[in-house]
Scaffold this motif. Structure first.
Motif, PDB file in Angstrom:
ATOM      1  N   MET A  95       0.847  -1.186   0.000  1.00  0.00           N
ATOM      2  CA  MET A  95       0.000   0.000   0.000  1.00  0.00           C
ATOM      3  C   MET A  95       0.886   1.241   0.000  1.00  0.00           C
ATOM      4  SD  MET A  95      -3.015   0.999   2.690  1.00  0.00           S
ATOM      5  CE  MET A  95      -3.611  -0.684   2.608  1.00  0.00           C
ATOM      6  N   ASP A  96       0.629   2.181  -0.915  1.00  0.00           N
ATOM      7  CA  ASP A  96       1.442   3.385  -0.971  1.00  0.00           C
ATOM      8  C   ASP A  96       0.546   4.617  -1.062  1.00  0.00           C
ATOM      9  OD1 ASP A  96       0.589   3.606  -3.645  1.00  0.00           O
ATOM     10  OD2 ASP A  96       2.297   2.441  -4.368  1.00  0.00           O
ATOM     11  N   LEU A  97       1.171   5.792  -1.027  1.00  0.00           N
ATOM     12  CA  LEU A  97       0.421   7.045  -1.024  1.00  0.00           C
ATOM     13  C   LEU A  97      -0.380   7.229  -2.311  1.00  0.00           C
ATOM     14  CD1 LEU A  97       2.934   9.561   0.590  1.00  0.00           C
ATOM     15  CD2 LEU A  97       0.867   8.578   1.590  1.00  0.00           C
ATOM     16  N   LEU A  98       0.179   6.759  -3.423  1.00  0.00           N
ATOM     17  CA  LEU A  98      -0.535   6.900  -4.692  1.00  0.00           C
ATOM     18  C   LEU A  98      -1.869   6.161  -4.625  1.00  0.00           C
ATOM     19  CD1 LEU A  98      -0.343   8.005  -7.591  1.00  0.00           C
ATOM     20  CD2 LEU A  98       0.576   5.779  -8.259  1.00  0.00           C
ATOM     21  N   GLN A  99      -1.863   4.944  -4.085  1.00  0.00           N
ATOM     22  CA  GLN A  99      -3.110   4.190  -3.957  1.00  0.00           C
ATOM     23  C   GLN A  99      -4.111   4.936  -3.085  1.00  0.00           C
ATOM     24  OE1 GLN A  99      -1.277   0.547  -2.468  1.00  0.00           O
ATOM     25  NE2 GLN A  99      -2.108  -0.575  -4.227  1.00  0.00           N
ATOM     26  N   LEU A 100      -3.635   5.510  -2.004  1.00  0.00           N
ATOM     27  CA  LEU A 100      -4.534   6.211  -1.077  1.00  0.00           C
ATOM     28  C   LEU A 100      -5.129   7.455  -1.725  1.00  0.00           C
ATOM     29  CD1 LEU A 100      -2.567   5.941   2.295  1.00  0.00           C
ATOM     30  CD2 LEU A 100      -4.290   4.392   1.339  1.00  0.00           C
ATOM     31  N   ARG A 101      -4.321   8.184  -2.458  1.00  0.00           N
ATOM     32  CA  ARG A 101      -4.837   9.390  -3.111  1.00  0.00           C
ATOM     33  C   ARG A 101      -5.830   9.024  -4.223  1.00  0.00           C
ATOM     34  NH1 ARG A 101      -2.333  13.705  -1.089  1.00  0.00           N
ATOM     35  NH2 ARG A 101      -0.223  13.475  -0.237  1.00  0.00           N
ATOM     36  N   TYR A 102      -5.542   7.968  -4.976  1.00  0.00           N
ATOM     37  CA  TYR A 102      -6.481   7.525  -5.996  1.00  0.00           C
ATOM     38  C   TYR A 102      -7.790   7.080  -5.350  1.00  0.00           C
ATOM     39  CZ  TYR A 102      -3.063   7.548  -9.831  1.00  0.00           C
ATOM     40  OH  TYR A 102      -2.161   7.917 -10.801  1.00  0.00           O
ATOM     41  N   PHE A 103      -7.670   6.321  -4.266  1.00  0.00           N
ATOM     42  CA  PHE A 103      -8.879   5.854  -3.574  1.00  0.00           C
ATOM     43  C   PHE A 103      -9.705   7.034  -3.074  1.00  0.00           C
ATOM     44  CE2 PHE A 103     -10.757   5.175   0.651  1.00  0.00           C
ATOM     45  CZ  PHE A 103     -11.789   4.333   0.297  1.00  0.00           C
ATOM     46  N   ARG A 104      -9.064   8.041  -2.492  1.00  0.00           N
ATOM     47  CA  ARG A 104      -9.811   9.189  -1.981  1.00  0.00           C
ATOM     48  C   ARG A 104     -10.566   9.906  -3.097  1.00  0.00           C
ATOM     49  NH1 ARG A 104      -6.791  14.089   1.090  1.00  0.00           N
ATOM     50  NH2 ARG A 104      -5.810  14.265  -0.985  1.00  0.00           N
ATOM     51  N   ALA A 105      -9.930  10.051  -4.247  1.00  0.00           N
ATOM     52  CA  ALA A 105     -10.596  10.722  -5.364  1.00  0.00           C
ATOM     53  C   ALA A 105     -11.795   9.907  -5.865  1.00  0.00           C
ATOM     54  CB  ALA A 105      -9.604  10.958  -6.502  1.00  0.00           C
ATOM     55  N   VAL A 106     -11.621   8.587  -6.004  1.00  0.00           N
ATOM     56  CA  VAL A 106     -12.729   7.745  -6.473  1.00  0.00           C
ATOM     57  C   VAL A 106     -13.860   7.743  -5.446  1.00  0.00           C
ATOM     58  CG1 VAL A 106     -13.414   5.406  -7.106  1.00  0.00           C
ATOM     59  CG2 VAL A 106     -11.213   6.310  -7.870  1.00  0.00           C
ATOM     60  N   ALA A 107     -13.523   7.695  -4.170  1.00  0.00           N
ATOM     61  CA  ALA A 107     -14.545   7.712  -3.118  1.00  0.00           C
ATOM     62  C   ALA A 107     -15.300   9.021  -3.115  1.00  0.00           C
ATOM     63  CB  ALA A 107     -13.885   7.469  -1.759  1.00  0.00           C
ATOM     64  N   ARG A 108     -14.606  10.113  -3.406  1.00  0.00           N
ATOM     65  CA  ARG A 108     -15.252  11.427  -3.409  1.00  0.00           C
ATOM     66  C   ARG A 108     -16.258  11.552  -4.551  1.00  0.00           C
ATOM     67  NH1 ARG A 108     -10.894  15.723  -3.455  1.00  0.00           N
ATOM     68  NH2 ARG A 108     -10.790  15.112  -1.261  1.00  0.00           N
ATOM     69  N   PHE A 109     -15.862  11.094  -5.746  1.00  0.00           N
ATOM     70  CA  PHE A 109     -16.731  11.245  -6.910  1.00  0.00           C
ATOM     71  C   PHE A 109     -17.646  10.038  -7.130  1.00  0.00           C
ATOM     72  CE2 PHE A 109     -13.116  14.049  -8.065  1.00  0.00           C
ATOM     73  CZ  PHE A 109     -13.823  15.216  -8.257  1.00  0.00           C
ATOM     74  N   GLU A 110     -17.259   8.870  -6.594  1.00  0.00           N
ATOM     75  CA  GLU A 110     -17.941   7.613  -6.896  1.00  0.00           C
ATOM     76  C   GLU A 110     -18.101   7.457  -8.407  1.00  0.00           C
ATOM     77  OE1 GLU A 110     -20.440   6.379  -2.997  1.00  0.00           O
ATOM     78  OE2 GLU A 110     -21.472   7.775  -4.325  1.00  0.00           O
ATOM     79  N   ARG A 133      -5.796  -3.190  -7.070  1.00  0.00           N
ATOM     80  CA  ARG A 133      -4.655  -3.641  -6.262  1.00  0.00           C
ATOM     81  C   ARG A 133      -4.876  -3.323  -4.788  1.00  0.00           C
ATOM     82  NH1 ARG A 133      -1.532  -1.413 -10.490  1.00  0.00           N
ATOM     83  NH2 ARG A 133      -1.060   0.390  -9.160  1.00  0.00           N
ATOM     84  N   LEU A 134      -5.424  -2.168  -4.510  1.00  0.00           N
ATOM     85  CA  LEU A 134      -5.678  -1.777  -3.126  1.00  0.00           C
ATOM     86  C   LEU A 134      -6.681  -2.729  -2.480  1.00  0.00           C
ATOM     87  CD1 LEU A 134      -5.362   0.219  -0.762  1.00  0.00           C
ATOM     88  CD2 LEU A 134      -7.155   1.611  -1.821  1.00  0.00           C
ATOM     89  N   GLU A 135      -7.760  -3.042  -3.177  1.00  0.00           N
ATOM     90  CA  GLU A 135      -8.762  -3.967  -2.638  1.00  0.00           C
ATOM     91  C   GLU A 135      -8.164  -5.355  -2.428  1.00  0.00           C
ATOM     92  OE1 GLU A 135     -13.032  -2.259  -4.221  1.00  0.00           O
ATOM     93  OE2 GLU A 135     -11.789  -3.368  -5.647  1.00  0.00           O
ATOM     94  N   ALA A 136      -7.261  -5.751  -3.335  1.00  0.00           N
ATOM     95  CA  ALA A 136      -6.614  -7.063  -3.181  1.00  0.00           C
ATOM     96  C   ALA A 136      -5.737  -7.086  -1.930  1.00  0.00           C
ATOM     97  CB  ALA A 136      -5.790  -7.378  -4.428  1.00  0.00           C
ATOM     98  N   GLU A 137      -5.030  -5.980  -1.670  1.00  0.00           N
ATOM     99  CA  GLU A 137      -4.177  -5.918  -0.486  1.00  0.00           C
ATOM    100  C   GLU A 137      -5.002  -5.941   0.797  1.00  0.00           C
ATOM    101  OE1 GLU A 137      -1.110  -2.976  -0.367  1.00  0.00           O
ATOM    102  OE2 GLU A 137      -0.832  -3.023  -2.539  1.00  0.00           O
TER     103      GLU A 137
END
Length: 303
Positions: free
Chosen positions: A1-16, A38-42
């Motif tokens: 898990m890295d910062l890029l994954q977290l930032r991508y996740f936050r953007a997708v969660a915000r806009f759905e 990849r994040l969900e797999a981790e």
């Protein structure tokens, strides 16, 4: 898990929405989709419910988002703290407002008092203000509409009357006041939805069971006076524009309606890091009269 994954996740969660998140992040859509997978797999669980091409944050995603927001905010604050320590002077203060004219005099006074402060000013509507505060992109919002996001604090700066501006020669030019019902067939110059003049106009008309007729929508609320003076319609203009001597050929009429005013508030996120400049700005703006709170009777300008 890295910062890029977290930032991508936050953007997708915000806009759905994968495509909108990709646009916000300035990356290709497949890259966002692969990163979320990849994040969900981790994590060993899905964070979104998928229905065809639509996605919705599920209970696990909502739980994860709360921690991600906190972690990324802490990292952003840490980066800003280091930058403030490195910079000379008081550091930087970032402010956003719906119309920049509202802040011109106050910011000029602050700069004169604190010349070492690095001041950055942006323009945003109410929705964008809340997003920028959550993302720690700005320190303060000077808002003309309530901002009610979690963790936000505010203090009232000023309360001013909002008047009706009409061009010279208009049928209402000689009136001292007018009821909203009398404006049902008038054409209005107003800002786009999301800005305070449009919100106030819609609220005043809705109270009478009416819908305003819009002849012109502007991105900059401060441009309304010139458009009204050119004869494109009538419009709502804050009393400060009359006090500051707006140069457009308009006359002023009071609106006979309750709560026909604008409330300016200073809003910030209680958990955000504030530089010395930002703290100085908050003290300055809340301890110095922002504008005159009471207004004399409106006098009619002459052509």
């Amino acid at each position: 898990m890295d910062l890029l994954q977290l930032r991508y996740f936050r953007a997708v969660a915000r806009f759905e929405h994968i495509s909108r998140a990709a646009e916000e992040l300035h990356v290709a859509q497949p890259s966002v989709s692969r990163t979320i997978a990849r994040l969900e797999a981790e994590l060993g669980t899905e964070l979104f419910d998928r229905q065809g091409r639509r996605i919705r944050l599920n209970q696990y995603g909502a739980l994860f988002l709360r921690h991600v927001e906190r972690a990324l905010s802490e990292l952003d604050d840490a980066r800003r703290a280091v930058a403030d320590a490195r910079e000379r002077g008081l550091g930087r203060v970032t402010v956003t407002a719906e119309t920049l004219l509202t802040l011109a005099r106050a910011l000029g006074s602050f700069r004169a008092t604190h010349p070492a402060a690095d001041v950055r000013l942006y323009q945003s509507n109410a929705v964008e203000m809340e997003r920028r505060l959550r993302a720690r992109e700005v320190d303060f919002c000077v808002a003309s509409q309530p901002l009610t996001g979690a963790g936000l604090e505010c203090v009232e700066l000023a309360r001013e009357e909002v008047l009706l501006a009409v061009p010279y020669g208009h049928r209402l030019a000689g009136r001292r006041s007018v009821r909203v019902a009398e404006l049902a067939h008038e054409s209005f110059v107003v800002s786009r939805p999301g800005n305070w003049p449009r919100a106030l106009l819609d609220r005043l008309f809705a109270a009478e069971g009416l819908t305003p007729r819009i002849s012109c929508e502007a991105d900059e609320p401060g441009a309304s006076g010139e458009l009204i003076g050119a004869g494109l319609g009538i419009g709502l203009v804050p009393a400060i524009s009359r006090q500051e001597g707006i140069r457009a050929p308009v006359t002023w009429v009071r609106i006979d309606a309750p709560d026909c005013h604008r409330v300016l508030t200073l809003v910030w996120h209680r958990d955000a890091h504030l530089s010395e400049a930002a703290r100085a700005f908050r003290t300055f703006i809340t301890s110095t009269p922002f504008m005159t709170h009471r207004f004399p009777p409106a006098r009619q300008a002459q052509p």
